[in-house]
Design a protein around this motif. Structure first.
Motif, mmCIF file in Angstrom:
data_model
loop_
_atom_site.group_PDB
_atom_site.id
_atom_site.type_symbol
_atom_site.label_atom_id
_atom_site.label_comp_id
_atom_site.label_asym_id
_atom_site.label_seq_id
_atom_site.Cartn_x
_atom_site.Cartn_y
_atom_site.Cartn_z
ATOM 1 N N SER A 112 -7.393 -29.895 36.610
ATOM 2 C CA SER A 112 -6.717 -28.791 37.285
ATOM 3 C C SER A 112 -5.720 -28.079 36.366
ATOM 4 O O SER A 112 -6.084 -27.690 35.271
ATOM 5 C CB SER A 112 -6.063 -29.339 38.553
ATOM 6 N N ARG A 113 -4.439 -27.985 36.729
ATOM 7 C CA ARG A 113 -3.498 -27.300 35.825
ATOM 8 C C ARG A 113 -3.447 -28.047 34.492
ATOM 9 O O ARG A 113 -3.210 -27.450 33.447
ATOM 10 C CB ARG A 113 -2.100 -27.185 36.464
ATOM 11 N N GLU A 120 -9.165 -18.106 43.020
ATOM 12 C CA GLU A 120 -7.825 -17.748 42.518
ATOM 13 C C GLU A 120 -7.919 -16.663 41.436
ATOM 14 O O GLU A 120 -8.778 -16.716 40.560
ATOM 15 C CB GLU A 120 -7.166 -19.003 41.934
HETATM 16 C C1 GCU Z 1 -3.185 -24.869 42.501
HETATM 17 C C2 GCU Z 1 -3.400 -23.745 41.524
HETATM 18 C C3 GCU Z 1 -4.535 -24.037 40.541
HETATM 19 C C4 GCU Z 1 -4.330 -25.385 39.911
HETATM 20 C C5 GCU Z 1 -4.142 -26.431 40.980
HETATM 21 C C6 GCU Z 1 -3.777 -27.817 40.449
HETATM 22 O O1 GCU Z 1 -4.273 -24.942 43.374
HETATM 23 O O2 GCU Z 1 -3.628 -22.576 42.251
HETATM 24 O O3 GCU Z 1 -4.586 -23.051 39.540
HETATM 25 O O4 GCU Z 1 -5.402 -25.693 39.061
HETATM 26 O O5 GCU Z 1 -3.053 -26.070 41.805
HETATM 27 O O6 GCU Z 1 -3.267 -27.966 39.363
HETATM 28 O O7 GCU Z 1 -3.968 -28.757 41.212
#
Ligand code: GCU
Length: 453
Positions: free
Chosen positions: A267-268, A305
């Motif tokens: 994710s991030r 997103e």
């Molecule tokens: C949110 C965000 C994403 C990210 C995610 C995470 O959903 O919008 O861009 O990847 O968090 O890190 O869990």
């Protein structure tokens, strides 16, 4: 008095206007493939001034640098200076970890500059049957103690976002979440396959909040600076910087084969892993798990997103210059396939989850596909077809991809794929069973070291 009233009303209207705008951008989220706009993807093999790239050498001398430069100054933000590890110390270690199959080491890394200090902890496990282990390095979201149920792992006292599932209230991590992410990390599978594992709580490098007074940023401020300049590092670059410093440490740890470190993130932190791999060519490979917008997914598709939504919800992740592309993805002279191509010729793995539409699985796949021409310059195989593979049909080439069923997460299935792929890209499993003249005493004599660099 009247003047003050007008001012307050004006301020409130502006606030409400911005609020409703942000909401409507998120509410406008497109999940309909037929509504993806027509867009032109910048050609990786043509420089910004129109020159054609025909060889790996030309990619390296004419194109790679300008692409890296664009991401640095317009998206993630640049690291404003050099900062080396001041000291590191092994704060704990033991054998008999992970059901007796591994050695554990916890290392605290210290930095000092501008009269300010920062420290972060690396938790390492090395398989007993490997002298110098290739390894997976990745940040965790809720503390090192969550990755495996091992009572010896220290609980960080760094700031954490409150989260009931991890019993985090008052921004403090506790014993209650020890081992809570065991399923997401599959450390035992890594050890069984002959890999080491290194992890860091990302909040120790930079707390994940819109505040630039904490974390690593202040150590590199110029006089009187209190926030990064428009082209300077947001949190993603700060986290990526931490990974490159972990790599500095790994180069000195005799248990690790620093030429075989695969940087991983979800994710991030998947966005972060790709950016770290792009900036630091010492990483042998990178894995992006469900990284989505600002990670593997193509921005120009505006599916799930979008740039505006991410910059609004997480204003501290990217550099301020990136907001130029809010609802203006057309103007981007690169897209995320270019970020993936910055890994070339080193292997890269992009993984999606079927239900993770927010991260745009198709956009993640297409990035991998469109990064392929750069890999081909090196004679490497990437993704050969624009057709997405089916669920659970992994493609394990230098550019690898899979989509699994289920939600936004890291699962056992994901790790099984990463390990299989790592076995092929790192030269099968020939590092295994090379364990002969290694002895416990050499492990412990090394561990007393605490160096200045
Ligand atoms: C949110 C965000 C994403 C990210 C995610 C995470 O959903 O919008 O861009 O990847 O968090 O890190 O869990």
């Amino acid at each position: 008095m009247e003047y003050l009233k007008t001012l307050i009303i004006l301020f409130l209207s502006l606030f409400l206007f911005l609020q409703s705008n942000a909401q409507s951008a998120a509410e406008r989220t497109n999940y309909d493939e037929s509504k993806v706009p027509d867009f032109e993807l910048p050609d990786l093999l043509t420089t910004f001034d129109g020159r054609k790239i025909k060889s790996a050498k030309e990619w390296e001398t004419l194109r790679r640098e300008e692409v890296l430069d664009f991401f640095t100054n317009n998206m993630y933000g640049k690291i404003p200076g050099e900062l080396n590890i001041d000291t590191w110390e092994i704060v704990e270690e033991g054998t008999g970890a992970i059901n007796g199959k591994a050695r554990r080491r916890q290392v605290e890394i210290h930095f000092e500059n501008n009269g300010k200090k920062l420290s972060f902890n690396i938790l390492l496990y090395f398989p007993n049957n490997v002298e110098k282990a290739p390894l997976f390095l990745g940040y965790n979201f809720y503390g090192n103690h969550t990755v495996y149920d091992d009572p010896n792992i220290r609980v960080s006292d760094a700031w954490a976002r409150n989260n009931e599932a991890y019993s985090i209230t008052s921004h403090k991590m506790t014993e209650a979440s020890r081992g809570a992410q065991t399923a997401n990390w599959q450390v035992e599978k890594m050890i069984d396959a002959g890999y080491g594992f290194a992890t860091i709580y990302y909040g120790e490098v930079d707390p994940d909040r819109n505040d630039f007074d904490d974390g690593i940023h202040p150590l590199l401020y110029a006089d009187n600076q209190n926030k990064p300049l428009d082209n300077e590092w947001g949190a993603i670059t700060a986290w990526a910087w931490g990974l490159t410093k972990a790599m500095d440490y790994l180069e000195q740890d005799r248990g690790a084969d620093a030429s075989k470190v695969i940087v991983f993130g979800h994710s991030r932190l998947g966005k972060t892993a790709l950016w770290a791999g792009a900036m630091d060519e010492r990483f042998a490979g990178a894995i992006s798990n469900n990284s989505g917008c600002g990670g593997a997914a193509l921005s120009k598709r505006k599916f799930g997103e979008t740039v505006e939504v991410i910059n609004t919800a997480f204003p501290h992740w990217f550099c301020d210059n990136f907001s130029v592309y809010n609802n203006n993805e057309e103007a981007l002279p690169v897209d995320q396939h270019a970020l993936i191509a910055l890994m070339a010729p080193r292997p890269v793995y992009i993984a999606s989850a079927e239900e993770d539409r927010w991260a745009d699985p198709k956009g993640e796949f297409l990035s991998a596909y469109h990064a392929t021409p750069v890999y081909e310059l090196y004679g490497k195989t990437g993704i050969n077809s624009e057709e997405m593979p089916g669920i659970h049909q992994p493609i394990h080439n230098s550019v690898a991809y899979h989509i699994r069923s289920g939600k936004h997460s890291v699962t056992e299935y994901d790790w099984e794929q990463y390990i299989k792929w790592a076995n092929t890209i790192l030269g099968k499993r020939n590092h295994l069973f090379s364990f002969n003249n290694f002895s416990r005493s050499s492990f412990f004599s090394f561990s007393k070291a605490s160096i200045r660099s």
